[in-house]
Structure formats: C-alpha cells, structure tokens
Scaffold this motif. Structure first.
Motif, PDB file in Angstrom:
ATOM      1  N   TYR A  32       0.844  -1.113  -0.056  1.00  0.00           N
ATOM      2  CA  TYR A  32      -0.104  -0.103  -0.080  1.00  0.00           C
ATOM      3  C   TYR A  32       0.955   1.235  -0.035  1.00  0.00           C
ATOM      4  O   TYR A  32       1.882   1.195   0.504  1.00  0.00           O
ATOM      5  N   ARG A  36      -0.561   9.838   1.956  1.00  0.00           N
ATOM      6  CA  ARG A  36      -0.611  11.081   2.814  1.00  0.00           C
ATOM      7  C   ARG A  36       0.790  11.334   3.645  1.00  0.00           C
ATOM      8  O   ARG A  36       0.837  12.572   4.220  1.00  0.00           O
ATOM      9  N   GLY A  70      -7.370  12.497  -1.288  1.00  0.00           N
ATOM     10  CA  GLY A  70      -5.851  12.115  -1.696  1.00  0.00           C
ATOM     11  C   GLY A  70      -5.539  13.285  -2.477  1.00  0.00           C
ATOM     12  O   GLY A  70      -4.494  13.762  -2.230  1.00  0.00           O
ATOM     13  N   GLY A 127      -8.299   3.428 -11.308  1.00  0.00           N
ATOM     14  CA  GLY A 127      -8.764   4.884 -12.090  1.00  0.00           C
ATOM     15  C   GLY A 127     -10.286   5.146 -11.667  1.00  0.00           C
ATOM     16  O   GLY A 127     -10.403   6.361 -11.884  1.00  0.00           O
TER      17      GLY A 127
HETATM   18  O1  PRP Z   1      -7.615   4.275  -8.836  1.00  0.00           O
HETATM   19  P1  PRP Z   1      -8.519   3.652  -7.644  1.00  0.00           P
HETATM   20  O2  PRP Z   1      -8.706   2.285  -7.819  1.00  0.00           O
HETATM   21  O3  PRP Z   1      -9.794   4.595  -7.610  1.00  0.00           O
HETATM   22  O4  PRP Z   1      -7.708   3.833  -6.320  1.00  0.00           O
HETATM   23  C1  PRP Z   1      -7.045   5.148  -5.788  1.00  0.00           C
HETATM   24  C2  PRP Z   1      -7.815   5.781  -4.982  1.00  0.00           C
HETATM   25  O5  PRP Z   1      -7.627   5.277  -3.489  1.00  0.00           O
HETATM   26  C3  PRP Z   1      -7.319   6.119  -2.776  1.00  0.00           C
HETATM   27  O6  PRP Z   1      -8.398   6.904  -1.891  1.00  0.00           O
HETATM   28  P2  PRP Z   1      -9.401   6.331  -1.139  1.00  0.00           P
HETATM   29  O7  PRP Z   1     -10.682   5.879  -1.624  1.00  0.00           O
HETATM   30  O8  PRP Z   1      -8.834   5.492  -0.157  1.00  0.00           O
HETATM   31  O9  PRP Z   1      -9.969   7.520  -0.402  1.00  0.00           O
HETATM   32  P3  PRP Z   1      -9.406   8.671   0.515  1.00  0.00           P
HETATM   33  O10 PRP Z   1      -8.649   9.589  -0.353  1.00  0.00           O
HETATM   34  O11 PRP Z   1     -10.736   9.571   0.908  1.00  0.00           O
HETATM   35  O12 PRP Z   1      -8.880   8.264   1.583  1.00  0.00           O
HETATM   36  C4  PRP Z   1      -6.447   6.960  -3.343  1.00  0.00           C
HETATM   37  O13 PRP Z   1      -6.366   8.431  -2.937  1.00  0.00           O
HETATM   38  C5  PRP Z   1      -7.094   7.180  -4.844  1.00  0.00           C
HETATM   39  O14 PRP Z   1      -8.274   8.103  -4.640  1.00  0.00           O
END
Ligand code: PRP
Ligand code: ORO
Length: 185
Positions: A32, A36, A70, A127
């Motif tokens: 992972y 952050r 993010g 994505g």
């Molecule tokens: O390409 P993907 O399959 O969409 O995965 C990547 C996403 O996952 C994480 O966000 P998360 O959903 O954990 O949320 P957060 O930023 O609110 O913690 C990261 O910040 C991306 O936005």
C-alpha cells in the motif's frame, strides 16, 4: 526544485507499506502507498507540486483538482507554487457525496463553466476514483484535459482513462520502487 530521487526516497521511507490491504476498488493487495505520509510533509509536498507543475508547463490549465481527500493537499500545493511563480491557477475539490446542506455541491472551488481542468490524484489503481471526479467535473461544465498522479500502481488505471480519452501521467510507477505489477518485489 523538482528532485525526483529525493521524492522517491521519501515515498519509499514514509509511504510504502507491505502487508495485507483492501483497496478502494475492493481489490486485495500485498502493499500500500499511504501517500498522505508524503503529501502532508514539508520536505516532500513542494517537490510533488513542482513535478506536477512541470508536467503542465506546455499547456497550463485554468484549474487543478481531484477527488477528496487524496488530491486535496496536492491541489493546494500546486496552486500555492503557481502563485509564488506569479502564474494564474485555481483549485477545486470534488466531494464523494454531495454536501447535504448549504450549496449542496459536488465540486467546490472558484471554477467557471467551460474552464479547462487537470485532474490530480495521489495513487491510481483502477482509476475509478478519478473517473468519478472527471464525471462530476464534466457535469458542472468543466473540460477535463488529462490526469496527473504521484504513483501509478499499473493495475489498469491508465487504460481505463485512455478508454475515455484521457491521458494519465505520473511522477512514478510502482516499478520505480522495485515492485512488479503483481505486487511482488
Ligand atoms: O484508482 P482507484 O482504484 O480509484 O484507487 C485509488 C484511490 O484510492 C485512494 O483513495 P481512497 O478511496 O482510499 O479515499 P481517501 O482519499 O478519501 O482516503 C487514493 O487516494 C485514490 O483516490
Ligand atoms: O487502490 C487504493 O485504494 C490505494 C492504493 C494505494 O496504494 N494507496 C492508496 O491510498 N489507495
């Protein structure tokens, strides 16, 4: 200002974790990237912003922004750095859920219909999160140009964006950290 090797080391040191993880897409993973840990760190965030501004140099948009949370520190840092360089740029934040009171908006910030936006993201896996951000931005009349992220996990995101006509560029891929596409080292 953009020191790629220093940033790579900071990501390796602070963000990269090995273990069992469930991702936003529901996929399971053996590593992972807790970005952050770098996007909220003084020695890393300006470098991330500089790297992304450099990628936008040829065709600067009016707006940058992406899916909360993010994208948020990245957006703010790019806007700050652009301001310090006397470049006009504004940022937006895209909510996962619309605000239930007040303006009830999905897309927050000083945007105008028809403006061009570059979507920013910390990590791209499938994505899906940025595609949602794109959908919401387009719904309020913004023109999405491309997607920039810190790291591409090489799990289909680039292809998913390409299918919709968007190019993904990232500062790193997981291969820069010695990880292959299956998550092995
Ligand atoms: O390409 P993907 O399959 O969409 O995965 C990547 C996403 O996952 C994480 O966000 P998360 O959903 O954990 O949320 P957060 O930023 O609110 O913690 C990261 O910040 C991306 O936005
Ligand atoms: O796919 C995800 O949810 C994901 C992967 C990753 O490495 N880091 C992250 O913040 N999200």
């Amino acid at each position: 200002m953009y020191d790629r090797e220093k940033l790579k080391e900071l990501i390796r040191q602070h963000a990269l974790k090995f273990g069992e993880f469930t991702l936003a897409s529901g996929k399971k993973a053996s590593y992972y990237l807790d970005c952050r840990q770098v996007t909220l760190r003084a020695e890393a965030l300006p470098t991330i912003a500089a790297g992304m501004l450099q990628l936008m140099k040829q065709n600067p948009p009016e707006l940058v922004g992406g899916m909360v949370i993010g994208a948020d520190p990245i957006t703010a840092a790019i806007v700050t750095l652009a301001g310090l360089q006397d470049k006009p740029l504004r940022g937006i934040m895209v909510r996962k859920e619309p605000k239930g009171h007040g303006t009830k908006k999905f897309v927050e910030g000083p945007y105008n219909e028809g403006e061009r936006i570059v979507i920013v993201e910390d990590v791209v896996t499938t994505g899906g999160s940025s595609l949602k951000a794109i959908e919401y931005c387009e719904a309020v009349g913004l023109k999405v140009e491309r997607v920039l992220a810190i790291v591409d996990r090489l799990e289909g995101g680039k292809e998913a964006f390409a299918e919709k006509g968007y190019k993904l560029d990232t500062l790193f891929t997981v291969e820069d950290f010695g990880i292959n596409v299956d998550g092995g080292q």
